[in-house]
Write an enzyme that holds these catalytic residues in place. Sequence first.
Site, PDB file in Angstrom:
ATOM      1  N   LYS A  19    -120.829   0.149  66.361  1.00 39.31           N
ATOM      2  CA  LYS A  19    -121.642   1.349  66.606  1.00 39.31           C
ATOM      3  C   LYS A  19    -122.394   1.782  65.353  1.00 39.31           C
ATOM      4  O   LYS A  19    -123.573   2.102  65.412  1.00 39.31           O
ATOM      5  CB  LYS A  19    -120.771   2.523  67.096  1.00 39.31           C
ATOM      6  CG  LYS A  19    -120.099   2.293  68.435  1.00 39.31           C
ATOM      7  CD  LYS A  19    -119.456   3.577  68.961  1.00 39.31           C
ATOM      8  CE  LYS A  19    -118.330   4.112  68.094  1.00 39.31           C
ATOM      9  NZ  LYS A  19    -117.155   3.217  68.011  1.00 39.31           N
ATOM     10  N   ARG A  94    -115.774  11.804  72.483  1.00 37.22           N
ATOM     11  CA  ARG A  94    -114.669  10.852  72.590  1.00 37.22           C
ATOM     12  C   ARG A  94    -113.707  11.250  73.696  1.00 37.22           C
ATOM     13  O   ARG A  94    -112.670  10.619  73.851  1.00 37.22           O
ATOM     14  CB  ARG A  94    -113.907  10.831  71.261  1.00 37.22           C
ATOM     15  CG  ARG A  94    -114.245   9.608  70.385  1.00 37.22           C
ATOM     16  CD  ARG A  94    -113.526   9.790  69.089  1.00 37.22           C
ATOM     17  NE  ARG A  94    -113.245   8.583  68.365  1.00 37.22           N
ATOM     18  CZ  ARG A  94    -113.980   8.144  67.352  1.00 37.22           C
ATOM     19  NH1 ARG A  94    -115.089   8.751  67.006  1.00 37.22           N
ATOM     20  NH2 ARG A  94    -113.589   7.084  66.674  1.00 37.22           N
ATOM     21  N   ARG A 132    -112.437  -5.334  57.290  1.00 38.43           N
ATOM     22  CA  ARG A 132    -113.496  -4.440  56.788  1.00 38.43           C
ATOM     23  C   ARG A 132    -113.080  -3.789  55.464  1.00 38.43           C
ATOM     24  O   ARG A 132    -111.935  -3.361  55.301  1.00 38.43           O
ATOM     25  CB  ARG A 132    -113.747  -3.358  57.856  1.00 38.43           C
ATOM     26  CG  ARG A 132    -114.850  -2.418  57.499  1.00 38.43           C
ATOM     27  CD  ARG A 132    -115.406  -1.771  58.733  1.00 38.43           C
ATOM     28  NE  ARG A 132    -114.581  -0.666  59.216  1.00 38.43           N
ATOM     29  CZ  ARG A 132    -114.967   0.129  60.221  1.00 38.43           C
ATOM     30  NH1 ARG A 132    -116.112  -0.079  60.834  1.00 38.43           N
ATOM     31  NH2 ARG A 132    -114.182   1.109  60.614  1.00 38.43           N
ATOM     32  N   ARG A 165    -110.081   1.121  54.720  1.00 35.38           N
ATOM     33  CA  ARG A 165    -109.874   2.468  55.257  1.00 35.38           C
ATOM     34  C   ARG A 165    -108.450   2.541  55.788  1.00 35.38           C
ATOM     35  O   ARG A 165    -107.981   1.621  56.425  1.00 35.38           O
ATOM     36  CB  ARG A 165    -110.869   2.727  56.395  1.00 35.38           C
ATOM     37  CG  ARG A 165    -112.093   3.500  55.973  1.00 35.38           C
ATOM     38  CD  ARG A 165    -113.167   3.502  57.022  1.00 35.38           C
ATOM     39  NE  ARG A 165    -112.722   4.018  58.327  1.00 35.38           N
ATOM     40  CZ  ARG A 165    -113.531   4.163  59.379  1.00 35.38           C
ATOM     41  NH1 ARG A 165    -114.798   3.840  59.274  1.00 35.38           N
ATOM     42  NH2 ARG A 165    -113.084   4.629  60.520  1.00 35.38           N
ATOM     43  N   ARG A 176    -105.655   3.307  67.662  1.00 30.54           N
ATOM     44  CA  ARG A 176    -107.023   3.781  67.939  1.00 30.54           C
ATOM     45  C   ARG A 176    -107.544   3.162  69.232  1.00 30.54           C
ATOM     46  O   ARG A 176    -108.225   3.807  70.008  1.00 30.54           O
ATOM     47  CB  ARG A 176    -107.947   3.432  66.765  1.00 30.54           C
ATOM     48  CG  ARG A 176    -107.652   4.264  65.523  1.00 30.54           C
ATOM     49  CD  ARG A 176    -108.336   3.698  64.295  1.00 30.54           C
ATOM     50  NE  ARG A 176    -109.770   3.857  64.310  1.00 30.54           N
ATOM     51  CZ  ARG A 176    -110.606   3.167  63.528  1.00 30.54           C
ATOM     52  NH1 ARG A 176    -110.126   2.253  62.707  1.00 30.54           N
ATOM     53  NH2 ARG A 176    -111.889   3.398  63.569  1.00 30.54           N
TER      54      ARG A 176
HETATM   55  P1  AMP Z   1    -114.992   6.692  63.397  1.00 28.64           P
HETATM   56  O1  AMP Z   1    -115.621   6.559  62.046  1.00 28.64           O
HETATM   57  O2  AMP Z   1    -115.962   7.092  64.478  1.00 28.64           O
HETATM   58  O3  AMP Z   1    -114.175   5.475  63.787  1.00 28.64           O
HETATM   59  O4  AMP Z   1    -113.958   7.918  63.300  1.00 28.64           O
HETATM   60  C1  AMP Z   1    -112.870   7.867  62.407  1.00 28.64           C
HETATM   61  C2  AMP Z   1    -111.816   8.887  62.827  1.00 28.64           C
HETATM   62  O5  AMP Z   1    -112.396  10.207  62.797  1.00 28.64           O
HETATM   63  C3  AMP Z   1    -111.286   8.736  64.254  1.00 28.64           C
HETATM   64  O6  AMP Z   1    -110.240   7.780  64.346  1.00 28.64           O
HETATM   65  C4  AMP Z   1    -110.793  10.153  64.525  1.00 28.64           C
HETATM   66  O7  AMP Z   1    -109.570  10.416  63.852  1.00 28.64           O
HETATM   67  C5  AMP Z   1    -111.864  11.006  63.843  1.00 28.64           C
HETATM   68  N1  AMP Z   1    -112.963  11.331  64.782  1.00 28.64           N
HETATM   69  C6  AMP Z   1    -114.264  10.898  64.702  1.00 28.64           C
HETATM   70  N2  AMP Z   1    -114.996  11.382  65.724  1.00 28.64           N
HETATM   71  C7  AMP Z   1    -114.142  12.132  66.476  1.00 28.64           C
HETATM   72  C8  AMP Z   1    -114.278  12.866  67.678  1.00 28.64           C
HETATM   73  N3  AMP Z   1    -115.450  12.920  68.343  1.00 28.64           N
HETATM   74  N4  AMP Z   1    -113.188  13.519  68.159  1.00 28.64           N
HETATM   75  C9  AMP Z   1    -112.000  13.476  67.520  1.00 28.64           C
HETATM   76  N5  AMP Z   1    -111.791  12.780  66.388  1.00 28.64           N
HETATM   77  C10 AMP Z   1    -112.839  12.105  65.858  1.00 28.64           C
END
Ligand code: AMP
Length: 221
Positions: A19, A94, A132, A165, A176
């Site tokens: 994404k 989400r 990554r 990360r 996740r």
């Molecule tokens: P991402 O970079 O999109 O994979 O997001 C990393 C982490 O941020 C996720 O595993 C969640 O813990 C948190 N996070 C990001 N976006 C959301 C969202 N829309 N709702 C809840 N938690 C989020």
Amino acid sequence: MSDGATLQIVLLGPPGAGKGTQAALLVRKLGIPHVSTGEILRGEITRGTERGDQARVFMEQGRLVPDELVLDLVRGRLASSDCEQGFLLDGFPRSTIQAEELCRMIAGRTKRFMAASIVVSDEEIVRRLAGRRTCTSCGAIFHLEFEPPRQPDACDKCGGALVQREDDREEVIQRRLRIYRRDTEPLLDYYRAKNRLLEVGGQASVEAVQSQLLAGLGLRS
Ligand code: AMP
């Protein structure tokens, strides 16, 4: 055909579907802001804000940050003037609650809305995420297998330290994925029922996935 300046795009897909990469290419082409909730939250953590402190523990465990906190951040971001002409949301919504709130946030805006889902198998995701590495200074992203840095622990661009990360560790990736399937995947039906869903295969090359997205969104490559 539509030009990007009138589009509101939601990019869906499991963690590691690409994404972030696809979003960066799309926004460059369309000239709309890239709104990544993961990036916003990581920024809050880096700046040591109260919200960052609240979010950190959820993020490190691969759990969703509470809706209230995320919705507040997104509401603020989408109210900025640069989002008036459209935006691309990456990592949000989400859950169905977040999708319904988003619908309320943008009610009354006349822009075209589309949800684009990038489809990738669980096996491929674990392979992608476990390799990554991210630069702690400039945020550049490498992959030990697909885009290896010259040195395994230093950024090619700025020399900063490369780290994995916390939420890219294998057991966290599995969590996740479970959370994605349980909370986020139902959004595919939600947007399909509204006739707003585009699905593209995510296991092709970056360029091929980008072309599918552009074509599906009715944009020129
Ligand atoms: P991402 O970079 O999109 O994979 O997001 C990393 C982490 O941020 C996720 O595993 C969640 O813990 C948190 N996070 C990001 N976006 C959301 C969202 N829309 N709702 C809840 N938690 C989020």
